[in-house]
Design an enzyme around this catalytic site. Structure first.
Site, PDB file in Angstrom:
ATOM      1  N   ASN A  10       0.878  -1.169   0.000  1.00 25.43           N
ATOM      2  CA  ASN A  10       0.000   0.000   0.000  1.00 25.43           C
ATOM      3  C   ASN A  10       0.913   1.216   0.000  1.00 25.43           C
ATOM      4  O   ASN A  10       1.500   1.548   1.025  1.00 25.43           O
ATOM      5  CB  ASN A  10      -0.898  -0.014   1.240  1.00 25.43           C
ATOM      6  CG  ASN A  10      -1.702   1.263   1.380  1.00 25.43           C
ATOM      7  OD1 ASN A  10      -1.835   2.027   0.412  1.00 25.43           O
ATOM      8  ND2 ASN A  10      -2.239   1.518   2.564  1.00 25.43           N
ATOM      9  N   LYS A  12       0.199   4.282  -0.310  1.00 30.08           N
ATOM     10  CA  LYS A  12      -0.413   5.474   0.304  1.00 30.08           C
ATOM     11  C   LYS A  12      -0.174   6.716  -0.578  1.00 30.08           C
ATOM     12  O   LYS A  12      -0.157   6.588  -1.808  1.00 30.08           O
ATOM     13  CB  LYS A  12       0.122   5.689   1.716  1.00 30.08           C
ATOM     14  CG  LYS A  12       0.065   4.419   2.558  1.00 30.08           C
ATOM     15  CD  LYS A  12       0.235   4.687   4.026  1.00 30.08           C
ATOM     16  CE  LYS A  12       0.381   3.380   4.766  1.00 30.08           C
ATOM     17  NZ  LYS A  12       0.047   3.481   6.176  1.00 30.08           N
ATOM     18  N   HIS A  95      -9.562   1.178   4.276  1.00 27.29           N
ATOM     19  CA  HIS A  95      -8.321   1.334   5.048  1.00 27.29           C
ATOM     20  C   HIS A  95      -8.617   2.257   6.240  1.00 27.29           C
ATOM     21  O   HIS A  95      -9.407   3.206   6.120  1.00 27.29           O
ATOM     22  CB  HIS A  95      -7.217   1.920   4.164  1.00 27.29           C
ATOM     23  CG  HIS A  95      -5.866   1.861   4.813  1.00 27.29           C
ATOM     24  ND1 HIS A  95      -5.475   2.766   5.763  1.00 27.29           N
ATOM     25  CD2 HIS A  95      -4.841   0.992   4.675  1.00 27.29           C
ATOM     26  CE1 HIS A  95      -4.254   2.461   6.183  1.00 27.29           C
ATOM     27  NE2 HIS A  95      -3.846   1.383   5.533  1.00 27.29           N
ATOM     28  N   GLU A  97      -7.056   4.624   7.450  1.00 26.87           N
ATOM     29  CA  GLU A  97      -6.802   6.052   7.202  1.00 26.87           C
ATOM     30  C   GLU A  97      -8.001   6.689   6.499  1.00 26.87           C
ATOM     31  O   GLU A  97      -8.315   7.856   6.732  1.00 26.87           O
ATOM     32  CB  GLU A  97      -5.502   6.207   6.385  1.00 26.87           C
ATOM     33  CG  GLU A  97      -4.278   5.926   7.247  1.00 26.87           C
ATOM     34  CD  GLU A  97      -3.060   5.417   6.509  1.00 26.87           C
ATOM     35  OE1 GLU A  97      -2.982   5.535   5.278  1.00 26.87           O
ATOM     36  OE2 GLU A  97      -2.161   4.871   7.195  1.00 26.87           O
ATOM     37  N   GLU A 167      -5.921  -5.174  10.049  1.00 30.60           N
ATOM     38  CA  GLU A 167      -4.891  -4.176  10.343  1.00 30.60           C
ATOM     39  C   GLU A 167      -5.214  -3.453  11.651  1.00 30.60           C
ATOM     40  O   GLU A 167      -6.013  -2.491  11.653  1.00 30.60           O
ATOM     41  CB  GLU A 167      -4.821  -3.151   9.219  1.00 30.60           C
ATOM     42  CG  GLU A 167      -4.464  -3.737   7.869  1.00 30.60           C
ATOM     43  CD  GLU A 167      -3.796  -2.705   6.991  1.00 30.60           C
ATOM     44  OE1 GLU A 167      -2.679  -2.974   6.543  1.00 30.60           O
ATOM     45  OE2 GLU A 167      -4.360  -1.625   6.770  1.00 30.60           O
ATOM     46  N   GLY A 173       2.013   1.919  10.619  1.00 34.00           N
ATOM     47  CA  GLY A 173       2.976   3.011  10.514  1.00 34.00           C
ATOM     48  C   GLY A 173       3.647   3.367  11.824  1.00 34.00           C
ATOM     49  O   GLY A 173       4.285   4.412  11.942  1.00 34.00           O
ATOM     50  N   SER A 213       2.932  -2.648  10.243  1.00 35.20           N
ATOM     51  CA  SER A 213       4.386  -2.704  10.460  1.00 35.20           C
ATOM     52  C   SER A 213       4.995  -4.068  10.112  1.00 35.20           C
ATOM     53  O   SER A 213       5.905  -4.540  10.800  1.00 35.20           O
ATOM     54  CB  SER A 213       4.727  -2.275  11.896  1.00 35.20           C
ATOM     55  OG  SER A 213       4.292  -0.950  12.122  1.00 35.20           O
TER      56      SER A 213
END
Ligand code: PEP
Length: 249
Positions: A10, A12, A95, A97, A167, A173, A213
């Site tokens: 991904n 991003k 996702h 985010e 996730e 991250g 991660s």
């Protein structure tokens, strides 16, 4: 049933189109694999050059988002049909985010999942709990709720063909990976939820990734778990390390 492992990067909001092509060319020899399906989920503007750059390799291209409407006055959005025509196979939906920064809720995400299938895309549906939810002990209930809401009206055959990415938000991250036991526990619960909503065969077929991660050091142990069929990889997908993650064995 043997499920083929799938490792997706991904990217991003990273990589201009020219940087994207450079990265694809650098990674090409490193991500070669007969055993693992490799996907680059890239920013919209990179899709066309990356589809061109991966030709002749084992990599397929995914998008990071899409809108559920067919077409029309939705300034700034990208339709499923546009992605298909550009050569995209997978699309990340939900996702954390997007759920967090862009306030995407399960009602919207369910529409996106259904539209992706209708257009011929394979969704990589993300779910995951916050640190607070984990600490208060509601992780499994929360994940089951997300899965059930996002898959409403989706058929067993469609679910069997898709990818679900677990996730934990606190691991994305942050350099803080879920322990192998934590990741396996939730991926197993996702599979059991699919068996409950659909049937054993569908649960057996659906591929479930862990994301948060993932790196060259922890991939082998995570991917060896019985219910983890690969990873969704953010930061490490932009480096040569991604090749080590794909070839984790
Ligand atoms: C992600 O963006 O889906 C992700 C898992 O990021 P990272 O690997 O950087 O934690």
């Amino acid at each position: 049933m043997a499920r083929k492992k799938i490792v997706a990067g991904n990217w991003k909001m990273n990589m201009t189109p020219s940087q994207a092509v450079e990265l694809v060319n650098t990674l090409k020899p490193l991500v070669a694999s007969d055993e693992v399906e490799v996907v680059y989920c890239v920013p919209a503007v990179d899709i066309v050059p990356v589809v061109e750059a991966v030709k002749g390799s084992n990599v397929v291209v995914g998008a990071e988002n899409m809108y559920f409407e067919e077409k029309g006055a939705y300034t700034g959005e990208i339709s499923a049909a546009m992605l298909v025509d550009a050569g995209v196979k997978y699309v990340i939906i939900g996702h954390s985010e997007r759920r967090d920064y862009f306030k995407e809720d399960d009602v919207l995400l369910n529409k996106k999942v259904k539209k992706a299938f209708e257009a011929g895309l394979v969704p990589i549906l993300c779910c995951g709990e916050s640190l607070e939810q984990r600490e208060t002990g509601v992780t499994l209930d929360w994940i089951r709720l997300q899965i059930k809401s996002d898959l409403q009206g989706v058929s067993a055959a469609q679910v069997a063909s898709m990818v679900i990415a677990y996730e934990p938000i606190w691991a994305i991250g942050t350099g803080k990976t879920a322990t192998t036991e934590q990741a396996q526990e939730v991926c197993k619960a996702i599979r059991e939820t699919i068996a409950e909503i659909y049937d054993e065969a569908t649960a057996d077929a659906v591929r479930i990734q862990y994301g948060g991660s993932v790196n060259a050091e922890n991939a082998a142990e995570l991917f060896a778990q019985p219910d983890i069929d690969g990873g969704l990889v953010g930061g490490a997908s932009l480096k040569a390390d991604f090749g080590k993650i794909v070839n984790y064995k």
